[in-house]
Design an enzyme around this catalytic site. Structure first.
Site, mmCIF file in Angstrom:
data_model
loop_
_atom_site.group_PDB
_atom_site.id
_atom_site.type_symbol
_atom_site.label_atom_id
_atom_site.label_comp_id
_atom_site.label_asym_id
_atom_site.label_seq_id
_atom_site.Cartn_x
_atom_site.Cartn_y
_atom_site.Cartn_z
ATOM 1 N N SER A 1 95.080 -49.091 46.241
ATOM 2 C CA SER A 1 95.506 -49.597 44.929
ATOM 3 C C SER A 1 94.977 -48.692 43.819
ATOM 4 O O SER A 1 93.902 -48.107 43.958
ATOM 5 C CB SER A 1 94.948 -51.014 44.776
ATOM 6 O OG SER A 1 95.657 -51.723 43.807
ATOM 7 N N PRO A 2 95.703 -48.573 42.714
ATOM 8 C CA PRO A 2 95.199 -47.724 41.630
ATOM 9 C C PRO A 2 93.855 -48.225 41.114
ATOM 10 O O PRO A 2 93.694 -49.419 40.863
ATOM 11 C CB PRO A 2 96.270 -47.844 40.538
ATOM 12 C CG PRO A 2 97.287 -48.811 41.021
ATOM 13 C CD PRO A 2 96.996 -49.161 42.434
ATOM 14 N N GLN B 1 100.356 -43.673 39.038
ATOM 15 C CA GLN B 1 100.544 -44.830 38.159
ATOM 16 C C GLN B 1 100.436 -44.365 36.714
ATOM 17 O O GLN B 1 99.368 -43.920 36.281
ATOM 18 C CB GLN B 1 99.488 -45.909 38.425
ATOM 19 C CG GLN B 1 99.761 -47.181 37.615
ATOM 20 C CD GLN B 1 98.627 -48.198 37.675
ATOM 21 O OE1 GLN B 1 97.472 -47.838 37.426
ATOM 22 N NE2 GLN B 1 98.935 -49.442 37.977
ATOM 23 N N TYR C 1 97.784 -54.129 28.999
ATOM 24 C CA TYR C 1 97.947 -52.818 28.376
ATOM 25 C C TYR C 1 99.257 -52.800 27.575
ATOM 26 O O TYR C 1 99.909 -53.842 27.413
ATOM 27 C CB TYR C 1 97.878 -51.721 29.443
ATOM 28 C CG TYR C 1 96.510 -51.686 30.117
ATOM 29 C CD1 TYR C 1 95.355 -51.490 29.355
ATOM 30 C CD2 TYR C 1 96.373 -51.893 31.487
ATOM 31 C CE1 TYR C 1 94.097 -51.490 29.957
ATOM 32 C CE2 TYR C 1 95.110 -51.889 32.084
ATOM 33 C CZ TYR C 1 93.983 -51.694 31.313
ATOM 34 O OH TYR C 1 92.744 -51.702 31.900
ATOM 35 N N ARG D 1 104.157 -52.535 38.118
ATOM 36 C CA ARG D 1 103.049 -53.492 38.288
ATOM 37 C C ARG D 1 103.108 -54.540 37.173
ATOM 38 O O ARG D 1 103.146 -54.207 35.995
ATOM 39 C CB ARG D 1 101.702 -52.771 38.284
ATOM 40 C CG ARG D 1 100.543 -53.745 38.455
ATOM 41 C CD ARG D 1 99.217 -53.083 38.796
ATOM 42 N NE ARG D 1 99.014 -53.062 40.231
ATOM 43 C CZ ARG D 1 97.814 -53.110 40.820
ATOM 44 N NH1 ARG D 1 96.714 -53.165 40.102
ATOM 45 N NH2 ARG D 1 97.703 -53.084 42.133
ATOM 46 N N ARG E 1 89.161 -52.812 46.038
ATOM 47 C CA ARG E 1 87.698 -52.741 46.222
ATOM 48 C C ARG E 1 87.266 -52.398 47.646
ATOM 49 O O ARG E 1 86.319 -51.616 47.817
ATOM 50 C CB ARG E 1 87.044 -54.029 45.710
ATOM 51 C CG ARG E 1 87.090 -54.114 44.192
ATOM 52 C CD ARG E 1 86.811 -55.506 43.708
ATOM 53 N NE ARG E 1 87.826 -56.437 44.190
ATOM 54 C CZ ARG E 1 87.755 -57.750 44.081
ATOM 55 N NH1 ARG E 1 86.700 -58.298 43.514
ATOM 56 N NH2 ARG E 1 88.723 -58.524 44.532
HETATM 57 C C1 LIG Z 1 87.115 -50.011 39.735
HETATM 58 C C2 LIG Z 1 88.487 -50.559 39.588
HETATM 59 C C3 LIG Z 1 89.412 -49.888 38.797
HETATM 60 C C4 LIG Z 1 90.705 -50.369 38.663
HETATM 61 N N1 LIG Z 1 91.630 -49.652 37.966
HETATM 62 C C5 LIG Z 1 92.939 -50.017 37.974
HETATM 63 C C6 LIG Z 1 93.940 -49.190 37.441
HETATM 64 O O1 LIG Z 1 93.689 -48.084 37.003
HETATM 65 N N2 LIG Z 1 95.215 -49.627 37.435
HETATM 66 C C7 LIG Z 1 95.546 -50.850 37.953
HETATM 67 O O2 LIG Z 1 96.711 -51.226 37.921
HETATM 68 N N3 LIG Z 1 94.614 -51.644 38.497
HETATM 69 C C8 LIG Z 1 93.330 -51.243 38.545
HETATM 70 N N4 LIG Z 1 92.391 -52.023 39.171
HETATM 71 C C9 LIG Z 1 92.829 -53.246 39.849
HETATM 72 C C10 LIG Z 1 93.088 -52.979 41.333
HETATM 73 O O3 LIG Z 1 94.145 -52.071 41.523
HETATM 74 C C11 LIG Z 1 93.420 -54.286 42.087
HETATM 75 O O4 LIG Z 1 94.604 -54.814 41.548
HETATM 76 C C12 LIG Z 1 92.311 -55.318 41.988
HETATM 77 O O5 LIG Z 1 91.027 -54.723 42.138
HETATM 78 C C13 LIG Z 1 92.466 -56.408 43.039
HETATM 79 O O6 LIG Z 1 92.461 -55.877 44.337
HETATM 80 P P1 LIG Z 1 91.163 -55.975 45.314
HETATM 81 O O7 LIG Z 1 90.852 -57.430 45.454
HETATM 82 O O8 LIG Z 1 91.625 -55.357 46.596
HETATM 83 O O9 LIG Z 1 90.043 -55.234 44.671
HETATM 84 C C14 LIG Z 1 91.080 -51.562 39.291
HETATM 85 C C15 LIG Z 1 90.142 -52.245 40.066
HETATM 86 C C16 LIG Z 1 88.869 -51.745 40.239
HETATM 87 C C17 LIG Z 1 87.905 -52.489 41.121
#
Ligand SMILES: Cc1cc2nc3c(=O)[nH]c(=O)nc-3n(C[C@H](O)[C@H](O)[C@H](O)COP(=O)(O)O)c2cc1C
Ligand SMILES: Cc1cc2nc3c(=O)[nH]c(=O)nc-3n(C[C@H](O)[C@H](O)[C@H](O)COP(=O)(O)OP(=O)(O)OC[C@H]3O[C@@H](n4cnc5c(N)ncnc54)[C@H](O)[C@@H]3O)c2cc1C
Length: 774
Positions: A424-425, A502, A583, A631, A725
């Site tokens: 994921s981004p 992204q 955003y 997204r 994560r």
């Molecule tokens: C450190 C960090 C940075 C993130 N940056 C972005 C981002 O740049 N763009 C985005 O769409 N989501 C971002 N997210 C959200 C993640 O892509 C994801 O949607 C969210 O962490 C939930 O997934 P998970 O439970 O697997 O962590 C970020 C999450 C984390 C933890």
């Protein structure tokens, strides 16, 4: 102690007898409006675990109940002319009458006074009682009298159902789905004694109304159901119970929760129990279980305070505290299952092939996973895995173990991903002037080597003022192009992974500190001006953004188009546009952040106008063979914000505009959001959008094991699973999870192959040894 139970259902009777058994000196009365041994209803089901609890509470009752049980293992699903079966599910069914008769006999034998044929109007009717148990069912009069104290929250659900019986034994828990000209009906059928089965018919309100069922009398209603389900009935007649809450009446289930469960009415303590306190939908058949376990818990609490009348209040507080947690857990699982049946006609029955439909049904509560199904019925699950793998174009020999769903390839436009796992981004806040450097090469490169099918770079900002923080990566000049080209080339040269870019614009959430220096906090100095749909700051101390003008929109579109062209040039495989998390583009979609009264605010069409215009401009310059994902924040987690309903509307618009995938995230639009977190908590959005709107989706959020991803993909709740994560903790998440489930279908980098055998052998050894013992 003088105890009066109002209502002689499972809760009232069982609590009465347990208390008398625990402390024979208690004076216990159960008052029931019906005649003795006369009750409504057919059979109920519950699990072996409930019976275990009953054994510990009163072995005599449990043994009798057990003798009367009908046990079965199979589930049969009938749809579109297909009949499919799986085993290993372990249910027990018992007639409601049989069960109540056992409880009544046991209560009488212990010396509980049973008073029948008496309608109780109020808890004040028993001024001498120390404790009054309101076990008077879902329409409890006792609860209604003190409604401002108990504060019940009743949600009337949209489906109609009727609880019928049939003189026929089905040897499986049978679900039969029938399409009519006005929509789908389903029957839930399970045996409960030597001759009978319960037969619940359920349908959506619109379908119920369109067939004129509201105007039909009992006989006509029954005749309708008999014709519709003639096949599964095989000539048997449907039966109504004379007292089944009004013959063949079609009801709406009401989900009930109460803010408080007990009070003192000036004379006696009063406590709610069973359906009077809470309800759980019959889709997971736990109402009787909850009623019985309430009774067990209150008895336990009374024993803990020594059956002392002076300490009843203490026991009631303990009871409420303990049971509230368990009830919430069951209600949550019941909610998913209930919603599945409510949506079946809109979302699954027409859309999914029978095999996948069955898988979706079996995993409807999201509590039964892929590996649970393997434990229950290995042969069936492996057959399903083969079916699924073949659907993705893989060849699988009849008896071979198929590639698990999450590792099957996925094709969209000209792009084929080697598997369904996506990094994921994730913003790393480690770029200099937007340039991704060595850190990004190593970070993204490692994750590509780690087995994921698609690796996203972080939100990449289309202009300097589009950044969230000074450390965010960008794509607005030639230096950025070169830096990204290096990363994309490495990934393509050294791994089978594909690369996703992204693109985003921070909008009103820009000009803030690096993630670890104070998330969303404005910079100490060097802030840049912000733009947004409306001039509303994110936090109290955030900079106030400027409401975008038409000229701003043109500039932002130009910047996105420029970054898109560069992305195409450097070989990006999939483009994602960031329309989530508050955003810039998200600020147009949410009514919380878009207060405009021009053509860019108000209705869905207006709120989506600029985001769609931008999408079209990007799609026009992005190569035809390459996909674009969008997204979305599928829920704002705020009272007046967007919900899944809005997300479905926007998804349809993006699909129409040429989007290939919707990446279903949520929240981060308003700082006062109240998200409901939990395992796979955003997956229901993906499920809904995929199957209701008819667009491919990516699920994301608290998906942390192969078992989660396999369940989601296999059920058709998403096409891809994005994992964020867990990929910070483990760059090789996919490789490791594949090894953990014993799947060889993932490519290890040749350089690392020597580590593979040892890793897999160690896992097998650990699994063979079982869990560590103390
Ligand atoms: C450190 C960090 C940075 C993130 N940056 C972005 C981002 O740049 N763009 C985005 O769409 N989501 C971002 N997210 C959200 C993640 O892509 C994801 O949607 C969210 O962490 C939930 O997934 P998970 O439970 O697997 O962590 C970020 C999450 C984390 C933890
Ligand atoms: C279609 C359907 C299917 C179901 N299937 C299952 C299943 O498979 N498994 C399962 O576990 N549960 C099932 N349930 C739920 C289950 O029936 C209830 O959750 C359970 O009976 C709750 O027990 P209770 O004692 O709290 O309430 P009830 O069983 O409703 O008992 C309340 C009693 O109080 C009496 N009463 C009410 N008001 C008064 C009054 N004013 N004065 C005197 N007496 C009064 C009523 O006559 C009744 O006997 C199903 C329910 C429905 C509607």
């Amino acid at each position: 102690m003088r105890i009066v139970c109002i209502g002689g259902g499972p809760a009232g009777l069982y609590f009465g007898l347990l208390m008398k058994q625990a402390y024979p000196a208690h004076d216990v009365t159960v008052v029931e409006r019906n005649r003795p041994y006369d009750t409504f209803g057919w059979g109920v089901v519950f699990s072996d675990a409930t019976l275990g609890n009953m054994h510990r509470a009163d072995a005599t009752t449990a043994a009798e109940v057990e003798r009367a049980f009908n046990h079965w293992d199979d589930i049969e699903v009938r749809i579109k002319g297909r009949t499919m079966r799986t085993t290993g599910h372990g249910f027990v069914g018992i007639g409601r009458k049989t069960m109540l008769n056992i409880l009544q006999r046991r209560a009488e034998s212990l010396g509980v006074r049973l008073v029948f044929d008496r309608e109780v109007d109020s808890d004040l009717d028993f001024p001498d009682a120390d404790l009054i148990v309101a076990a008077d069912g879902v329409n409890s009069k006792v609860r209604a009298r003190s409604v401002t104290h108990f504060k019940p929250d009743v949600a009337r659900r949209p489906n109609r159902y009727v609880w019928l019986g049939v003189r026929k034994r089905y040897d499986a828990f049978t679900f039969d789905f029938r399409r009519t000209e006005h929509g789908w009906f389903q029957a839930h059928i399970y045996k409960f004694d030597e001759e009978h089965s319960t037969f619940i018919v359920e349908t959506a309100e619109e379908t119920f109304a369109a067939h004129g069922l509201a105007e039909m009398d009992d006989a006509a209603s029954l005749a309708f159901c008999e014709t519709l389900f003639a096949d599964v009935l095989g000539g048997a007649r449907l039966l109504t119970s004379a007292r089944a809450a009004g013959g063949a009446s079609w009801l709406n289930f009401s989900r009930l929760v109460c803010e408080r469960w007990h009070l003192h009415n000036g004379k006696s303590h009063v406590v709610l129990m069973g359906d009077a306190a809470h309800t759980a939908h019959f889709a997971i058949g736990s109402g009787t279980k909850l009623a019985l376990e309430d009774a067990i818990e209150l008895t336990r609490q009374m024993s803990a305070v020594g059956h002392d009348a002076a300490r009843i209040g203490e026991a009631l507080a303990g009871y409420e505290e303990t049971r509230r947690v368990e009830v919430a857990r069951i209600q949550n699982a019941a909610r998913n299952a209930m919603e599945w049946f409510e949506a079946v006609g809109r979302r699954y029955a027409d859309q999914l092939e029978p095999e996948q439909f069955m898988y979706s049904l079996l995993t409807r509560s999201q509590r039964i996973s892929h590996e649970n199904l393997r434990i229950r019925d290995k042969a069936w699950l492996e057959g399903y895995e083969r079916w699924f793998a073949r659907r993705t174009g893989l060849e699988v020999a009849a008896d071979a173990r198929a590639t698990p769903p999450m590792l099957t390839p996925y094709t969209v436009r000209d792009l084929t991903l080697p598997n369904r796992i996506v990094v994921s981004p994730m913003a790393m806040y480690s770029a200099t002037d937007g340039v991704p450097g060595d850190f990004h090469l190593v970070h993204l490169g490692a994750r590509a080597l780690g087995g994921a099918g698609l690796v996203f770079g972080e939100m990449t900002c289309v202009a300097p003022d589009a950044r969230i923080t000074p450390g965010c990566a960008g794509l607005w000049n030639e230096e950025h192009v070169g830096a990204w080209r290096r990363i994309v080339s490495f990934i393509h040269a050294r791994s089978p992974a594909r690369f996703g870019m992204q693109l985003g614009h921070a909008g009103r959430k820009g000009s803030t500190r690096l993630g670890w220096e104070g998330i969303d906090q404005p910079l100490a100095d060097g802030n840049w001006p912000l733009i947004s749909a409306s001039a509303i700051p994110y936090l109290g101390n955030s900079q106030v953004p400027r409401k975008m003008t038409r000229a701003d929109m043109d500039r932002v579109i130009f910047e996105f188009v420029r970054a898109t062209k560069w992305s195409a040039e450097i070989g990006v495989d999939l483009l994602e546009l960031h329309y989530a998390h508050g955003y810039l583009l998200s600020s147009f979609l949410s009514p919380l952040t878009n207060r405009r009264n021009d053509e860019y605010g108000g209705s869905h069409a207006n709120r989506a106008r600029f985001p769609l215009e931008l999408f079209h401009a990007v799609r026009a310059v992005w190569p035809k063979g390459r996909p674009i994902s969008v997204r979305l924040s599928c829920h704002d987690w705020m009272d007046d914000g967007n919900t899944a309903d809005d997300a479905a509307i926007f998804s349809a618009m993006f699909l129409d505009a040429g989007a290939d995938l919707i990446d279903c995230s949520s929240g981060q639009v308003h700082h006062e959001e109240r998200p409901v977190y939990g395992r796979l908590y955003q997956t229901p959005f993906s499920d809904r959008i995929r199957n209701e709107v008819g667009v491919a989706t990516m699920a994301v959020g608290a998906i942390s094991e192969a078992d989660h991803a396999n369940s989601i993909i296999a059920a058709g709740r998403a096409d891809l699973c994005a994992i964020a994560r867990p990929h910070l903790a483990d760059p090789a998440w996919t490789i490791h999870e594949a090894a953990r489930i014993g799947a060889g279908a993932v490519t290890w980098p040749v350089q690392y192959e020597r580590g593979r055998l040892q890793y897999e052998t160690n896992l097998q050894r650990a699994a063979a040894m079982g869990p560590p013992t103390r």
